[in-house]
Design a protein around this motif. Structure first.
Motif, PDB file in Angstrom:
ATOM      1  N   ASP A 369      -2.110   4.855  -2.881  1.00  0.00           N
ATOM      2  CA  ASP A 369      -1.749   4.004  -3.020  1.00  0.00           C
ATOM      3  C   ASP A 369      -1.643   3.041  -4.141  1.00  0.00           C
ATOM      4  N   PRO A 370      -0.247   1.858  -3.672  1.00  0.00           N
ATOM      5  CA  PRO A 370      -0.210   1.379  -4.727  1.00  0.00           C
ATOM      6  C   PRO A 370      -0.983   0.632  -5.960  1.00  0.00           C
ATOM      7  N   ARG A 371      -0.670   0.533  -7.171  1.00  0.00           N
ATOM      8  CA  ARG A 371      -1.340   0.077  -8.025  1.00  0.00           C
ATOM      9  C   ARG A 371      -0.692  -0.794  -8.555  1.00  0.00           C
ATOM     10  N   HIS A 372      -1.197  -1.895  -9.072  1.00  0.00           N
ATOM     11  CA  HIS A 372      -1.062  -3.009 -10.094  1.00  0.00           C
ATOM     12  C   HIS A 372      -1.810  -3.250 -10.936  1.00  0.00           C
ATOM     13  N   ILE A 373      -1.471  -3.851 -12.608  1.00  0.00           N
ATOM     14  CA  ILE A 373      -1.654  -3.994 -13.318  1.00  0.00           C
ATOM     15  C   ILE A 373      -1.943  -5.450 -13.815  1.00  0.00           C
ATOM     16  N   ASP A 374      -3.361  -6.024 -14.235  1.00  0.00           N
ATOM     17  CA  ASP A 374      -3.686  -7.228 -14.587  1.00  0.00           C
ATOM     18  C   ASP A 374      -3.951  -6.984 -15.912  1.00  0.00           C
ATOM     19  N   VAL A 375      -3.311  -8.096 -16.352  1.00  0.00           N
ATOM     20  CA  VAL A 375      -3.433  -7.671 -18.632  1.00  0.00           C
ATOM     21  C   VAL A 375      -4.004  -9.430 -18.373  1.00  0.00           C
ATOM     22  N   TYR A 376      -4.841  -9.001 -19.437  1.00  0.00           N
ATOM     23  CA  TYR A 376      -5.628 -10.775 -19.845  1.00  0.00           C
ATOM     24  C   TYR A 376      -5.608 -11.015 -21.253  1.00  0.00           C
ATOM     25  N   TRP A 377      -4.612 -11.688 -21.219  1.00  0.00           N
ATOM     26  CA  TRP A 377      -4.690 -12.484 -22.807  1.00  0.00           C
ATOM     27  C   TRP A 377      -6.262 -13.442 -23.071  1.00  0.00           C
ATOM     28  N   GLN A 378      -7.030 -12.662 -23.472  1.00  0.00           N
ATOM     29  CA  GLN A 378      -8.287 -14.068 -23.702  1.00  0.00           C
ATOM     30  C   GLN A 378      -8.047 -14.828 -24.690  1.00  0.00           C
ATOM     31  N   PHE A 379      -9.391 -16.049 -24.995  1.00  0.00           N
ATOM     32  CA  PHE A 379      -9.040 -16.471 -26.172  1.00  0.00           C
ATOM     33  C   PHE A 379     -10.634 -17.321 -26.273  1.00  0.00           C
ATOM     34  N   GLY A 380     -11.105 -17.655 -27.306  1.00  0.00           N
ATOM     35  CA  GLY A 380     -12.500 -18.076 -27.439  1.00  0.00           C
ATOM     36  C   GLY A 380     -12.408 -18.778 -29.175  1.00  0.00           C
ATOM     37  N   THR A 381     -13.629 -19.373 -29.009  1.00  0.00           N
ATOM     38  CA  THR A 381     -13.870 -19.368 -30.306  1.00  0.00           C
ATOM     39  C   THR A 381     -14.724 -18.032 -31.403  1.00  0.00           C
ATOM     40  N   GLN A 382     -15.051 -16.993 -30.953  1.00  0.00           N
ATOM     41  CA  GLN A 382     -15.315 -15.879 -31.211  1.00  0.00           C
ATOM     42  C   GLN A 382     -13.647 -15.113 -31.490  1.00  0.00           C
ATOM     43  N   GLY A 383     -12.991 -15.841 -31.084  1.00  0.00           N
ATOM     44  CA  GLY A 383     -11.383 -14.671 -31.648  1.00  0.00           C
ATOM     45  C   GLY A 383     -11.062 -13.946 -29.941  1.00  0.00           C
ATOM     46  N   ALA A 384      -9.796 -13.690 -30.217  1.00  0.00           N
ATOM     47  CA  ALA A 384      -8.865 -13.207 -29.161  1.00  0.00           C
ATOM     48  C   ALA A 384      -8.795 -12.509 -28.633  1.00  0.00           C
ATOM     49  N   ASN A 385      -8.851 -11.155 -27.637  1.00  0.00           N
ATOM     50  CA  ASN A 385      -8.019 -10.049 -27.146  1.00  0.00           C
ATOM     51  C   ASN A 385      -7.860 -10.231 -26.265  1.00  0.00           C
ATOM     52  N   ILE A 386      -7.179  -8.709 -25.413  1.00  0.00           N
ATOM     53  CA  ILE A 386      -5.996  -8.095 -24.337  1.00  0.00           C
ATOM     54  C   ILE A 386      -6.866  -7.376 -23.803  1.00  0.00           C
ATOM     55  N   MET A 387      -7.263  -7.851 -22.105  1.00  0.00           N
ATOM     56  CA  MET A 387      -7.834  -6.827 -22.156  1.00  0.00           C
ATOM     57  C   MET A 387      -6.932  -6.198 -20.574  1.00  0.00           C
ATOM     58  N   GLU A 388      -6.803  -4.894 -19.901  1.00  0.00           N
ATOM     59  CA  GLU A 388      -5.947  -4.633 -18.487  1.00  0.00           C
ATOM     60  C   GLU A 388      -6.881  -4.337 -17.149  1.00  0.00           C
ATOM     61  N   THR A 389      -6.817  -4.438 -16.436  1.00  0.00           N
ATOM     62  CA  THR A 389      -7.165  -3.839 -15.639  1.00  0.00           C
ATOM     63  C   THR A 389      -6.473  -3.443 -14.455  1.00  0.00           C
ATOM     64  N   ILE A 390      -6.368  -2.043 -13.446  1.00  0.00           N
ATOM     65  CA  ILE A 390      -5.575  -1.489 -12.599  1.00  0.00           C
ATOM     66  C   ILE A 390      -6.271  -1.234 -11.270  1.00  0.00           C
ATOM     67  N   SER A 391      -5.511  -1.726 -10.256  1.00  0.00           N
ATOM     68  CA  SER A 391      -6.820  -2.217  -9.079  1.00  0.00           C
ATOM     69  C   SER A 391      -5.420  -1.899  -8.276  1.00  0.00           C
ATOM     70  N   THR A 392      -6.093  -1.510  -6.878  1.00  0.00           N
ATOM     71  CA  THR A 392      -5.223  -1.578  -5.893  1.00  0.00           C
ATOM     72  C   THR A 392      -4.956  -2.637  -4.591  1.00  0.00           C
ATOM     73  N   ALA A 393      -4.465  -2.850  -3.752  1.00  0.00           N
ATOM     74  CA  ALA A 393      -4.399  -4.284  -3.112  1.00  0.00           C
ATOM     75  C   ALA A 393      -5.862  -4.242  -2.344  1.00  0.00           C
ATOM     76  N   ASP A 394      -7.008  -3.741  -2.322  1.00  0.00           N
ATOM     77  CA  ASP A 394      -8.016  -3.935  -1.356  1.00  0.00           C
ATOM     78  C   ASP A 394      -9.097  -4.002  -2.459  1.00  0.00           C
ATOM     79  N   ASP A 395      -8.510  -3.847  -4.126  1.00  0.00           N
ATOM     80  CA  ASP A 395      -9.463  -4.127  -5.582  1.00  0.00           C
ATOM     81  C   ASP A 395     -10.212  -3.096  -5.485  1.00  0.00           C
ATOM     82  N   ARG A 396     -10.037  -2.393  -5.206  1.00  0.00           N
ATOM     83  CA  ARG A 396     -10.421  -1.126  -6.124  1.00  0.00           C
ATOM     84  C   ARG A 396     -10.123  -0.594  -7.168  1.00  0.00           C
ATOM     85  N   TYR A 397     -10.559  -0.372  -8.612  1.00  0.00           N
ATOM     86  CA  TYR A 397     -10.283  -1.015  -9.649  1.00  0.00           C
ATOM     87  C   TYR A 397     -11.201   0.534 -10.336  1.00  0.00           C
ATOM     88  N   GLU A 398      -9.452   1.110 -10.995  1.00  0.00           N
ATOM     89  CA  GLU A 398      -9.975   2.120 -11.908  1.00  0.00           C
ATOM     90  C   GLU A 398     -10.251   2.153 -12.801  1.00  0.00           C
TER      91      GLU A 398
END
Length: 428
Positions: A369-398
């Motif tokens: 099934d086709p996959r897509h990637i979401d990249v999260y550029w996160q920030f807060g008082t405790q610092g900054a970070n990047i996170m990514e998730t790969i999933s299908t259209a029906d929200d099955r996450y790798e």
């Protein structure tokens, strides 16, 4: 009478066995060529697509091998027909046997791969049927093979030797190089602080260098540099062991990990600046170097005693996956399209980007099934970070392991690189 009856029964049984023997080639004559023709069509399709669009040379070589097997299966179809019907070629049985074995071996290997990784059930059923059909072809042709240029045991040993040699070649020269770990490095260098003209503020230039010393190219999913500032004072006497324990209990994140010091009293670090230092979606070529400079400004009368810099880059190996077009999606504070793992982090916000993915070979692209990637550029008082998730259209996450191993996501980090501010604050 009994002897005559037994004779009639034996004659009837021999006639039934002969009839079954006559029917077997008719069934085989339909099923076996059909299995070989379907093998030709499916492997030819996958092979041509890999040959034209695979990301790497081993992938294109695999496509060429699949095209060759498809041609062999087509040749085997003609050889089977000649062996059972036309009898025009003396060694058509041998050609049919070896062609059927090559088709069976390829179908079996692809079926094993599909059972582990494929999402489309139809392809699992198809290759299961092709594997059974080609195995049937091997057995049926072997049983009807009257003459073979060499003894069957010798032929079997030769065939097994060829298969082992090809497997060893593919493992040593194709699989192992593709699994070799490659990871760029990041270097941080702080220049001399520069005061403002009115001496009310100062800036700290930071040079960032990303070096890729491998033969693999990468796509940039996101980069970040953040500066954490701290207040540090000295205790007039040695601190007790229970105070060290209290410091260790605060090691929830790396940015909050302070030394277990005998005299230093450190307040929790605070984020003073965070920003990306490369455009997302850009490629990093093989043996390439990327340089960037950012400037962090602080007031001269700042309450902080030291500042620590952290930098990271999240990359995707271009020989594993193609990031088609990474673009802005939404904000975590202004959208419902946020997964639970991000909603749980109430002390940070995220800027979210997304892209579709294309896998590095035609078989995976067709059977998963086709996959897509979401990249999260996160920030807060405790610092900054990047996170990514790969999933299908029906929200099955790798899983994270699958994200790293299959899709080649690499996280490159450096820091902390610390700078004491006492000399700067003393000049105000």
């Amino acid at each position: 009478m009994n002897l005559r009856k037994n004779s009639r029964d034996a004659s009837r049984q021999r006639a039934q066995r002969a009839l079954a023997h006559d029917r077997q080639p008719r069934v085989s004559l339909i099923a076996i060529p059909l299995a070989l023709l379907l093998t030709t069509a499916v492997l030819g399709k996958f092979g041509v697509n890999d040959l034209l669009s695979a990301f790497t040379f081993p992938g294109r070589l695999t496509g060429a091998a699949l095209v060759a097997v498809a041609f062999i299966a087509l040749l085997g179809t003609a050889a089977v027909m000649d062996h059972w019907l036309w009898h025009r070629f003396a060694h058509s049985g041998v050609v049919a046997f070896f062609s059927s074995f090559v088709a069976f071996l390829t179908n079996f290997l692809l079926l094993s791969e599909l059972l582990e990784n494929a999402d489309v059930i139809g392809y699992k059923v198809l290759f299961g049927a092709l594997t059974i059909g080609s195995a049937w072809a091997v057995v049926a042709v072997w049983r009807t093979l009257a003459v073979i240029p060499t003894p069957k045991r010798v032929a079997t040993a030769l065939l097994a030797t060829v298969v082992i040699a090809l497997g060893n070649f593919g493992y040593q020269n194709l699989y192992l190089p593709s699994q070799r770990e490659v990871r760029p490095t990041i270097k941080l260098t702080m220049e001399k602080p520069v005061p403002s003209n009115d001496h009310k503020a100062f800036s700290v230039p930071v040079d960032i260098t990303l070096e890729n010393h491998s033969e693999v190219s990468f796509n940039v999913l996101g980069t970040e540099l953040h500066a954490m500032a701290q207040q540090v004072s000295l205790s007039p006497k040695d601190r007790l062991r229970r105070q060290w324990r209290a410091d260790a209990e605060k090691w929830e994140t790396f940015e909050r990990t302070n030394p277990l010091s005998r005299r230093e009293l450190r307040q929790p670090g605070q984020l003073v600046e965070a920003q990306p230092w490369m455009r997302y979606g850009e490629p990093i070529g093989a043996n390439d170097t990327v340089n960037a400079r950012v400037v962090v400004q602080l007031p001269m009368d700042t309450q902080y005693d030291q500042v620590a810099f952290y930098a990271s880059a999240h990359l995707a190996r271009m020989d594993r996956v193609s990031v088609e077009r990474l673009h802005f999606k939404c904000y975590s504070w202004d959208s419902r399209q946020v997964p639970p793992c991000v909603k749980q982090k109430r002390d940070s916000d995220s800027i979210i980007y997304e892209s579709s993915l294309r896998e590095n070979n035609a078989i995976d692209a067709e059977t998963r099934d086709p996959r897509h990637i979401d990249v999260y550029w996160q920030f807060g008082t405790q610092g900054a970070n990047i996170m990514e998730t790969i999933s299908t259209a029906d929200d099955r996450y790798e899983s994270q392991t699958e994200t790293n191993d299959r899709y080649g996501i690499r996280i490159v980090e450096t820091g902390p690189v610390e700078r004491i501010l006492w000399d700067i604050k003393g000049k105000k």
